[in-house]
Write a protein that holds these residues in place. Structure first.
Motif: not given
Length: 147
Positions: A11-18
């Motif tokens: 989830q943290r990786e997706a937030m950074r990517r988005d």
């Protein structure tokens, strides 16, 4: 109930990517300020009457402050309060221009940095009696020119 959120690594990786894909304007839409209510305006008016200058500064810096309140704070005896009005980008350009003529150099410094101050007035401030005001005016005019 806890206000702490436990996100997974995915989830943290997706937030950074988005987040990187969002334009600044889109990010602002996701984090909107609450609407300005009569209650908020009433609180700003109370803050503007406070004996402590730092509290009046808080009211002067508010983007929600009504024009009559900003005008009154622009005439405050404390230069810190007037400076907050001078740098408030929600203040009318005419008020910022008036503050660019303030007797206190710090207030003039804040006014010259406000993008609402017309370039013509900024050019005049390049010859200000205070060296810092003059330097900031020169910097602003130089920064406004294409590279």
């Amino acid at each position: 109930m806890s206000c702490i959120r436990f996100s997974t690594t995915a989830q943290r990786e997706a937030m950074r990517r988005d987040a990187a894909a969002l334009a600044a304007a889109d990010q602002a839409i996701l984090h909107r300020s609450p609407p300005v209510t009569e209650t908020k305006i009433a609180r700003l008016r109370l803050l503007a009457e406070h004996a402590r200058p730092s509290i009046r500064q808080s009211a002067a810096s508010s983007r929600s402050a009504p024009l009559d309140l900003l005008e009154r704070l622009a005439a405050d005896r404390d230069p810190g309060v007037r400076g907050e009005v001078a740098k408030n980008e929600a203040a009318p350009a005419a008020l910022v221009e008036a503050l660019s003529r303030d007797r206190d150099a710090r207030v003039r410094c804040w006014a010259v940095l406000n993008p609402l101050l017309p370039d013509e007035r900024v050019r005049e401030l390049e010859a200000d009696r205070d060296a810092q005001v003059a330097r900031l005016a020169g910097w602003r005019l130089g920064a406004a020119q294409p590279a």
